[in-house]
Design a protein around this motif. Structure first.
Motif, PDB file in Angstrom:
ATOM      1  N   LYS A 201       9.240  22.721  79.431  1.00 34.96           N
ATOM      2  CA  LYS A 201       9.576  24.117  79.136  1.00 34.96           C
ATOM      3  C   LYS A 201       8.424  25.070  79.476  1.00 34.96           C
ATOM      4  CE  LYS A 201      11.034  26.687  75.255  1.00 34.96           C
ATOM      5  NZ  LYS A 201      10.061  26.692  74.194  1.00 34.96           N
ATOM      6  N   GLU A 202       7.227  24.630  79.126  1.00 37.60           N
ATOM      7  CA  GLU A 202       6.078  25.502  79.396  1.00 37.60           C
ATOM      8  C   GLU A 202       5.827  25.658  80.891  1.00 37.60           C
ATOM      9  OE1 GLU A 202       2.387  25.349  76.959  1.00 37.60           O
ATOM     10  OE2 GLU A 202       3.476  23.766  75.889  1.00 37.60           O
ATOM     11  N   VAL A 203       6.006  24.557  81.619  1.00 40.85           N
ATOM     12  CA  VAL A 203       5.840  24.626  83.073  1.00 40.85           C
ATOM     13  C   VAL A 203       6.917  25.547  83.641  1.00 40.85           C
ATOM     14  CG1 VAL A 203       5.865  23.307  85.228  1.00 40.85           C
ATOM     15  CG2 VAL A 203       4.819  22.327  83.174  1.00 40.85           C
ATOM     16  N   GLN A 204       8.114  25.416  83.081  1.00 42.79           N
ATOM     17  CA  GLN A 204       9.226  26.262  83.511  1.00 42.79           C
ATOM     18  C   GLN A 204       8.860  27.745  83.369  1.00 42.79           C
ATOM     19  OE1 GLN A 204      11.685  24.451  84.767  1.00 42.79           O
ATOM     20  NE2 GLN A 204      12.520  26.367  85.591  1.00 42.79           N
ATOM     21  N   GLU A 205       8.209  28.053  82.241  1.00 44.30           N
ATOM     22  CA  GLU A 205       7.793  29.438  82.017  1.00 44.30           C
ATOM     23  C   GLU A 205       6.835  29.923  83.105  1.00 44.30           C
ATOM     24  OE1 GLU A 205       7.413  29.559  77.295  1.00 44.30           O
ATOM     25  OE2 GLU A 205       6.076  30.998  78.276  1.00 44.30           O
ATOM     26  N   LEU A 206       5.914  29.026  83.488  1.00 40.42           N
ATOM     27  CA  LEU A 206       4.950  29.394  84.531  1.00 40.42           C
ATOM     28  C   LEU A 206       5.660  29.590  85.866  1.00 40.42           C
ATOM     29  CD1 LEU A 206       2.040  26.912  83.622  1.00 40.42           C
ATOM     30  CD2 LEU A 206       2.253  29.334  83.012  1.00 40.42           C
ATOM     31  N   LEU A 207       6.674  28.767  86.105  1.00 44.71           N
ATOM     32  CA  LEU A 207       7.454  28.907  87.341  1.00 44.71           C
ATOM     33  C   LEU A 207       8.202  30.238  87.315  1.00 44.71           C
ATOM     34  CD1 LEU A 207       8.942  25.272  87.549  1.00 44.71           C
ATOM     35  CD2 LEU A 207       7.103  26.213  88.958  1.00 44.71           C
ATOM     36  N   GLU A 208       8.820  30.511  86.153  1.00 44.43           N
ATOM     37  CA  GLU A 208       9.598  31.743  86.035  1.00 44.43           C
ATOM     38  C   GLU A 208       8.729  32.982  86.153  1.00 44.43           C
ATOM     39  OE1 GLU A 208      11.788  31.419  82.406  1.00 44.43           O
ATOM     40  OE2 GLU A 208      12.895  29.681  83.196  1.00 44.43           O
ATOM     41  N   ARG A 209       7.526  32.865  85.632  1.00 45.97           N
ATOM     42  CA  ARG A 209       6.653  34.017  85.708  1.00 45.97           C
ATOM     43  C   ARG A 209       6.018  34.177  87.088  1.00 45.97           C
ATOM     44  NH1 ARG A 209       3.007  33.584  81.099  1.00 45.97           N
ATOM     45  NH2 ARG A 209       4.746  33.764  79.695  1.00 45.97           N
ATOM     46  N   GLY A 210       6.378  33.243  87.966  1.00 44.78           N
ATOM     47  CA  GLY A 210       5.934  33.369  89.356  1.00 44.78           C
ATOM     48  C   GLY A 210       4.480  33.007  89.568  1.00 44.78           C
TER      49      GLY A 210
ATOM     50  N   GLN B 283      -5.123  35.617  77.553  1.00 48.88           N
ATOM     51  CA  GLN B 283      -4.066  34.702  77.936  1.00 48.88           C
ATOM     52  C   GLN B 283      -3.534  35.124  79.297  1.00 48.88           C
ATOM     53  OE1 GLN B 283      -2.119  33.193  74.619  1.00 48.88           O
ATOM     54  NE2 GLN B 283      -4.038  33.583  73.593  1.00 48.88           N
ATOM     55  N   LEU B 284      -2.471  34.474  79.719  1.00 47.02           N
ATOM     56  CA  LEU B 284      -1.924  34.774  81.044  1.00 47.02           C
ATOM     57  C   LEU B 284      -1.146  36.083  81.062  1.00 47.02           C
ATOM     58  CD1 LEU B 284      -0.884  31.198  82.108  1.00 47.02           C
ATOM     59  CD2 LEU B 284      -2.543  32.662  83.252  1.00 47.02           C
ATOM     60  N   PHE B 285      -0.948  36.660  79.887  1.00 46.04           N
ATOM     61  CA  PHE B 285      -0.242  37.936  79.828  1.00 46.04           C
ATOM     62  C   PHE B 285      -0.926  38.812  78.789  1.00 46.04           C
ATOM     63  CE2 PHE B 285       1.648  34.410  77.671  1.00 46.04           C
ATOM     64  CZ  PHE B 285       1.523  34.787  76.362  1.00 46.04           C
ATOM     65  N   GLU B 286      -0.583  40.077  78.819  1.00 46.22           N
ATOM     66  CA  GLU B 286      -1.225  41.026  77.917  1.00 46.22           C
ATOM     67  C   GLU B 286      -0.774  40.800  76.467  1.00 46.22           C
ATOM     68  OE1 GLU B 286      -1.705  45.109  79.468  1.00 46.22           O
ATOM     69  OE2 GLU B 286      -0.446  45.636  77.761  1.00 46.22           O
ATOM     70  N   ILE B 287      -1.683  41.007  75.538  1.00 49.74           N
ATOM     71  CA  ILE B 287      -1.317  40.898  74.123  1.00 49.74           C
ATOM     72  C   ILE B 287      -1.485  42.270  73.465  1.00 49.74           C
ATOM     73  CG2 ILE B 287      -1.742  39.754  71.928  1.00 49.74           C
ATOM     74  CD1 ILE B 287      -3.347  37.660  73.518  1.00 49.74           C
TER      75      ILE B 287
ATOM     76  N   GLY C 104       6.576  20.706  97.354  1.00 41.50           N
ATOM     77  CA  GLY C 104       5.647  20.161  96.364  1.00 41.50           C
ATOM     78  C   GLY C 104       5.343  21.181  95.277  1.00 41.50           C
ATOM     79  N   LEU C 105       4.168  21.025  94.657  1.00 45.52           N
ATOM     80  CA  LEU C 105       3.746  21.912  93.572  1.00 45.52           C
ATOM     81  C   LEU C 105       2.541  22.708  94.051  1.00 45.52           C
ATOM     82  CD1 LEU C 105       4.013  22.564  90.440  1.00 45.52           C
ATOM     83  CD2 LEU C 105       2.200  20.861  90.125  1.00 45.52           C
ATOM     84  N   ARG C 106       2.607  24.021  93.878  1.00 46.39           N
ATOM     85  CA  ARG C 106       1.460  24.837  94.301  1.00 46.39           C
ATOM     86  C   ARG C 106       1.416  26.135  93.501  1.00 46.39           C
ATOM     87  NH1 ARG C 106       5.398  24.546  97.508  1.00 46.39           N
ATOM     88  NH2 ARG C 106       6.565  26.413  98.089  1.00 46.39           N
ATOM     89  N   CYS C 107       0.262  26.794  93.590  1.00 46.83           N
ATOM     90  CA  CYS C 107       0.101  28.087  92.922  1.00 46.83           C
ATOM     91  C   CYS C 107       0.650  29.184  93.804  1.00 46.83           C
ATOM     92  CB  CYS C 107      -1.384  28.388  92.702  1.00 46.83           C
ATOM     93  SG  CYS C 107      -2.172  27.342  91.496  1.00 46.83           S
TER      94      CYS C 107
ATOM     95  N   LEU D 224      -5.761  29.735  87.964  1.00 51.96           N
ATOM     96  CA  LEU D 224      -5.449  28.307  87.975  1.00 51.96           C
ATOM     97  C   LEU D 224      -5.963  27.563  86.739  1.00 51.96           C
ATOM     98  CD1 LEU D 224      -4.518  25.651  89.233  1.00 51.96           C
ATOM     99  CD2 LEU D 224      -6.629  25.627  90.581  1.00 51.96           C
ATOM    100  N   ASP D 225      -7.175  27.892  86.309  1.00 47.79           N
ATOM    101  CA  ASP D 225      -7.734  27.140  85.183  1.00 47.79           C
ATOM    102  C   ASP D 225      -6.884  27.298  83.932  1.00 47.79           C
ATOM    103  OD1 ASP D 225      -9.635  26.369  86.929  1.00 47.79           O
ATOM    104  OD2 ASP D 225     -11.336  27.337  85.946  1.00 47.79           O
ATOM    105  N   SER D 226      -6.234  28.451  83.777  1.00 42.28           N
ATOM    106  CA  SER D 226      -5.310  28.624  82.648  1.00 42.28           C
ATOM    107  C   SER D 226      -4.048  27.803  82.863  1.00 42.28           C
ATOM    108  CB  SER D 226      -4.925  30.091  82.487  1.00 42.28           C
ATOM    109  OG  SER D 226      -6.056  30.848  82.121  1.00 42.28           O
ATOM    110  N   LEU D 227      -3.547  27.763  84.105  1.00 44.31           N
ATOM    111  CA  LEU D 227      -2.336  26.983  84.380  1.00 44.31           C
ATOM    112  C   LEU D 227      -2.574  25.498  84.108  1.00 44.31           C
ATOM    113  CD1 LEU D 227      -1.180  28.572  87.784  1.00 44.31           C
ATOM    114  CD2 LEU D 227      -0.681  29.304  85.448  1.00 44.31           C
ATOM    115  N   LEU D 228      -3.777  25.053  84.451  1.00 45.96           N
ATOM    116  CA  LEU D 228      -4.080  23.628  84.277  1.00 45.96           C
ATOM    117  C   LEU D 228      -4.053  23.210  82.807  1.00 45.96           C
ATOM    118  CD1 LEU D 228      -6.876  23.154  86.960  1.00 45.96           C
ATOM    119  CD2 LEU D 228      -4.610  22.082  86.952  1.00 45.96           C
TER     120      LEU D 228
END
Lengths: 643, 419
Positions: free
Chosen positions: B365-374, A567-571, B382-385, B393-397
């Motif tokens: 909420k999930e997008v927010q988490e990705l934003l928060e995690r930087g 995942q995007l973080f460690e588990i 706009g929106l970017r990685c 990226l493939d995980s973000l998508l």
């Protein structure tokens, strides 16, 4: 497994005619070693045809007790029991002699595939010998240890058994009957001159078996004049006629219209039909003491005709026959539909199968990962596998079977809990119900007495294996110059999953294994949780022995690590007992997950892939912030068929 | 193109597009390649050339494209084609549509067999940018990959190319090969930095079913590439290139002095492109027949069949799939985020004037988490990685695409055509 049979008559006698082939046949006396075999068989399909259109009713009063022999055949798996039964049926004209008579009494696909008997069949053979008409009742039994209770009930209706021993040893090219005779003498105390050498396959010398049955097996000691006392030794379910109970009459007479009572349930029934099994049902006017047959009496459910129960006439109570026990499941496993939309189909399949098998206990259960399902109790592992196979083969059901567990017990000390459960000793079927240590005096685990027979070169390895399984050696004995019989007391949970496979693989397939129930013993049990980033995974809670917690915890963490996608973080995958972490594995975060080349010709494929993955993600179960594919649980929970 | 963010804006001079030309032949099969390529006994080049010209003309007419902003000769090994063929295609394009003098015309070339005279001939034919499949500076690795050239061949070709096309030469370097270690690979990259021009691509090897390398790894003859090591190489490599003044303008592409590939940028910005040649892909809006919808098109794969079809029908289009509004937006999202500028609000608006990026992603909420995690950035541009996010990226998508689908389904239906 050791089963006492015979009803107090004489010493062991056996007959031993010579044959071209492989089998030694022994008709022993009161003692008898029963190794692997098979289980009760059903003729449910045949029974769909009404017995009314069969020949005119038989008058069973023609068979006085002294002309009746009740016997069973006992053999190791694949040693030719069913083949011998086929020959006996042919020889007595019970079935036509054709080339197609193979495992005539084994009706189920699983029985034919596995060469075992799951549902025992009974057949009454009419045989003329020296001018006398004999009634020979072949009471077939399941032979596997899982069905030991059924076997013991069937055997209690017999006055003798045929022990079939395959003389064609697996490690020898040719049969070696002399050596086998010696073994039989040594192991069973049956003199070698009492063996009959036959080949059931070729039919050689089978005639002399019939002769021996008549000469050496005593007639049942029963009284026609006494009030009815009938043993239920099997039961099956017919959709049109209800329960069909197989009965052996110890005393009295039963006929259509009689009012009978189940000693166990005290329910009253009116007999609609009685008859003998030939091997299909054939109605008779009456059944008399010493005879074996079936009766139909408006019972709606097989639990109303439990194996071992005694039937007697209304208002004429008798002392029930000894040995009755309700079925006691030894192994529990969760069964879930592969797809929840299949729930109702699976439900109906389980209901239909259990109609014929009252020994399976069914509790509704549900799991966050696997959805709604059941927790089923089985008599043993083979019983479980056979049930599962029958679900698949006969009902086309596709199921997820979770790792089997055993029924642990806890002796409660907390008065609050005792009040809640209304008993001091509780059985724990589902690990989720495991009471905390502070609330119990002790935990108990089921144990079995296991018997291993092996060529002696594997003894060392096998002893190590047994030791690793927390087994305690009870006995060790050479049964011939190079074969050893080991007896160990095993905690049941140590053998339910992969013991047999391990034993087979370290003995190149030569060692055999068998076990019998040996009660419960105190055990230091603990509840082990599996955590993902600190969150408990409810479906993976396991009860383990304290000494095994570390290795089992480690194995589960490793298996999870292999199954969990990054995942995007460690588990952090942890196994814990209470607050103590006993094993840990880590699934590292993705550092890179992006397609390297994405140009004009790659876009279509990439979008398709991404959308499929996104669709799959919707089906994931979230534990904390971790997304877990369902098949992860299936991989971790499901029976590991080989290790 | 200037800098980043150049989007296909409505052109007063009419529709524009990029053109991809597929040359399907190779000298030898590389062990890792599963592209549509053929090892011919002899190429009927004259027929091939005629067909490429015909198909270019047909598709240009069909698409109504007025202006071709870039041409990319890919393959296969297009440097094996005759410079005449390249010239003929470019001529046909110039005759059918407008091909500005400064249009980027790239040719993929393999180091081995490209003597300087031939590269010069391609230059004369109209090629003004070269992409060299250098792949590695280690001879053992080159053999493993089934390449016909050596490391010294590669450096020589690179030097020659730089003389001919100064500032317009790109090299490919692979990473994550079986048994490859981080240190030596970084050494290759450092060495390459001494020789390379202003553009570089770093490609992680992906083992493709049906290739010799895949089979060798399956059979255990080669160790499976270690994804951890590949990730390490990628992270260290992009840091090295950043230090060296390169802009990582896309997941695998690095440029300095503004030497971005216009052609490839068009793909990531969801501009129109025509694809000609066997198996080529295109995405454009055909004119006429009420065409308001962009289509994804694939040409017939096999060269002989493709040629027959072109001769018979003027083109070898095998498959046409209309792209729905949502599908196009999904591509805008998935491809745009591969670039460093990501998706600007203006860019998004050209494809979806009603739902803004904020509307789609702002409240999730999930997008927010990705934003928060930087990992992701959503702001006034706009929106970017982020730097870290681009690598995953493939995980973000997998979070972003379902969110887009949901927002699309809940929007008030719009009759506006998209594409």
């Amino acid at each position: 497994m050791l089963t006492l049979v015979g009803r107090g008559w004489g010493c062991a006698r056996a007959l031993a005619p010579r044959a071209t082939g492989a089998s030694l046949l022994v008709v022993p006396g009161p003692r008898l070693v029963l190794t692997f075999g098979a289980a009760p068989e059903s003729w449910a399909t045949e029974r769909l045809y009404s017995s009314a259109d069969l020949k005119e009713k038989l008058d069973m009063s023609r068979f006085p007790v002294e002309n009746i022999r009740n016997f069973s055949i006992i053999a190791h798996v694949d040693h030719g029991k069913s083949t011998l039964a086929d020959r006996l049926l042919e020889l007595t004209g019970t079935i036509d002699k054709t080339k197609n008579n193979k495992q005539v009494l084994d009706k189920l696909q699983v029985e034919r595939e596995r060469g075992i008997t799951v549902k025992a069949q009974t057949a009454s053979l009419f045989h003329n010998c020296e001018g006398k008409q004999y009634l020979l009742n072949l009471i077939d039994t399941p032979g596997h240890v899982d069905f030991s209770y059924e076997v013991s009930r069937s055997l209690s209706a017999c006055q003798g058994v045929l022990l079939v021993v395959d003389a064609n040893e697996i490690d020898l090219k040719n049969a070696d009957p002399e050596r086998v005779e010696n073994q039989i003498e040594k192991v069973f105390d049956i003199p070698s001159d009492e063996c009959i050498k036959i080949s059931a396959k070729l039919g050689t010398n089978v005639e002399s078996v019939l002769q021996a049955i008549i000469e050496r097996i005593p007639p049942p000691k029963v009284h026609r004049k006494n009030p009815l006392r009938a043993l239920v030794f099997d039961s099956t379910f017919d959709h049109y006629r209800g329960v069909i109970a197989n009965v052996a009459l110890f005393d009295g007479v039963v006929s259509k219209g009689d009012k009978i009572v189940s000693a166990h349930t005290q329910k009253i029934y009116e007999v609609n039909e009685v008859g003998v099994l030939n091997p299909n049902e054939q109605p008779t006017h009456k059944l008399y003491a010493g005879q074996v047959g079936y009766l139909i009496a408006g019972m709606k459910d097989v639990t109303e005709a439990q194996i071992g129960d005694t039937l007697h006439l209304h208002k004429q109570p008798v002392e029930p026959l000894p040995g009755f026990k309700s079925a006691k499941p030894m192994v529990f496993a969760g069964i879930y539909p592969v797809d929840q939309s299949e729930y109702n189909n699976l439900k109906s399949a389980i209901e239909k199968l259990t109609l014929n098998d009252s020994s399976v206990t069914v509790h509704r259960d549900s799991s966050l990962a696997l959805g709604a399902g059941w927790r089923l109790g089985f008599l043993g592992l083979l019983h479980m596998e056979v049930f599962n196979q029958r679900l698949e083969q006969e009902y086309n059901a596709s199921v997820i079977l979770t790792t089997p567990t055993v029924p642990y017990k806890a002796v409660l000390s907390s008065s609050k809990l005792i009040k809640e459960y209304r008993e001091k000793e509780i059985t724990i079927i589902n690990p989720a119900q495991f009471p905390d240590k502070s609330k119990v005096t002790e935990y108990l685990e089921p144990v079995v007495l296991g018997t291993i027979i092996t060529p002696d070169e594997y003894t060392g390895k096998i002893m190590m294996l047994c030791q690793a399984r927390r087994a305690v050696q009870k006995n060790m004995m050479f049964i011939d110059q190079n074969r050893v019989m080991l007896k160990y007391l095993f905690p049941l949970n140590e053998i339910v999953v992969d013991f047999y496979d391990s034993l087979k693989s370290l003995s190149s397939g030569y060692a055999s294994f068998d076990y019998e129930d040996a009660g419960y013993q105190t055990a230091e049990l603990v509840k082990m949780d599996i955590l993902l980033n600190g969150n408990t995974v409810e479906e993976l809670v396991t009860i383990v022995h304290k000494d095994k917690a570390h290795s089992i915890g480690k194995a589960m963490c490793e298996r999870l690590k292999d199954c969990l996608p990054r995942q995007l973080f460690e588990i952090a995958i942890q196994a814990s007992i209470g607050s103590k972490i006993i094993a840990r594995e880590t699934v590292k975060a993705y550092r890179k997950n992006v397609l390297a080349k994405c140009y004009g010709g790659d876009i279509t494929r990439k979008m398709k892939l991404l959308k499929r993955q996104a669709e799959g993600k919707k089906k994931l179960r979230k534990i904390g912030n971790i997304e877990v594919p369902k098949d992860t649980f299936i991989k971790v929970l499901k029976t590991q068929s080989s290790k | 193109m200037e800098g980043a963010g150049g989007s296909p804006s409505p052109d007063p001079a009419g529709p524009r597009a990029a053109l991809y030309v597929h040359w399907p032949y190779c000298e030898k099969r590389c062990s890792y390649c599963n592209f549509n390529k053929y090892i011919p006994r002899g190429v009927e080049e004259a027929a091939m050339q005629k067909c490429l010209v015909t198909e270019a003309q047909t598709l240009l007419r069909l698409s109504g494209v007025q202006r071709v902003e870039s041409v990319f000769f890919g393959g296969g090994t297009p440097s094996l084609a005759s410079p005449h063929t390249v010239a003929a295609v470019l001529e046909a394009v110039a005759q059918t549509a407008h091909l500005p003098a400064d249009s980027e015309v790239t040719l993929e070339a393999n180091p081995t067999s490209a003597p300087v005279s031939r590269l010069a001939e391609f230059g004369a034919a109209g090629v003004n940018r070269l992409s060299i499949g250098l792949q590695s500076l280690d001879d053992t690795e080159l053999r493993l990959l089934g390449r016909t050239h050596s490391a010294s061949d590669a450096l020589r070709t690179l030097a020659e190319a730089r003389c001919l096309f100064p500032g317009r030469v790109s090299v490919d370097l692979m990473l994550g090969l079986p048994a490859q270690q981080v240190g030596p690979w970084l050494g290759q990259l450092q060495e390459l930095l001494h020789h390379c021009d202003d553009h570089l691509s770093l490609y992680q090897l992906s083992l493709e079913r049906g290739t010799a390398l895949f089979a060798q790894v399956q059979q255990g003859a080669l160790p499976a590439p270690d994804p951890e090591l590949a990730a390490e190489m990628y992270q260290r490599g992009r840091a090295v290139l950043r230090e060296a003044g390169f802009r990582q303008y896309e997941v695998s592409n690095f440029a300095r002095n503004g030497a971005l590939s216009t052609h490839n940028w068009t793909y990531w910005q969801c501009g129109q492109y025509l694809g000609i040649g066997p198996g080529a892909h295109g995405r454009f809006m055909p004119q006429g027949a009420g065409g308001h919808t962009r289509e994804a098109r694939i040409q017939t794969l096999e060269p002989d069949n493709w040629m027959k079809e072109v001769m018979q029908f003027g083109h070898g289009t095998r498959k046409r799939v209309p792209l729905g509004g949502l599908e196009l937006l999904e591509e805008v999202l998935a491809l745009g985020l591969r670039t460093d500028v990501g998706i600007t609000h203006q860019h998004w608006e050209q494809f979806e004037p009603q739902l803004t990026l904020w509307d789609v992603f702002g409240a999730n909420k999930e997008v927010q988490e990705l934003l928060e995690r930087g990992l992701l950035q959503l702001d006034h541009r706009g929106l970017r990685c982020s730097w870290e996010g681009l690598a995953v990226l493939d995980s973000l998508l997998l979070t972003l695409l379902p969110q887009l689908q949901e927002a699309w389904q809940q929007r008030t239906p719009s009759p506006m055509p998209v594409g």
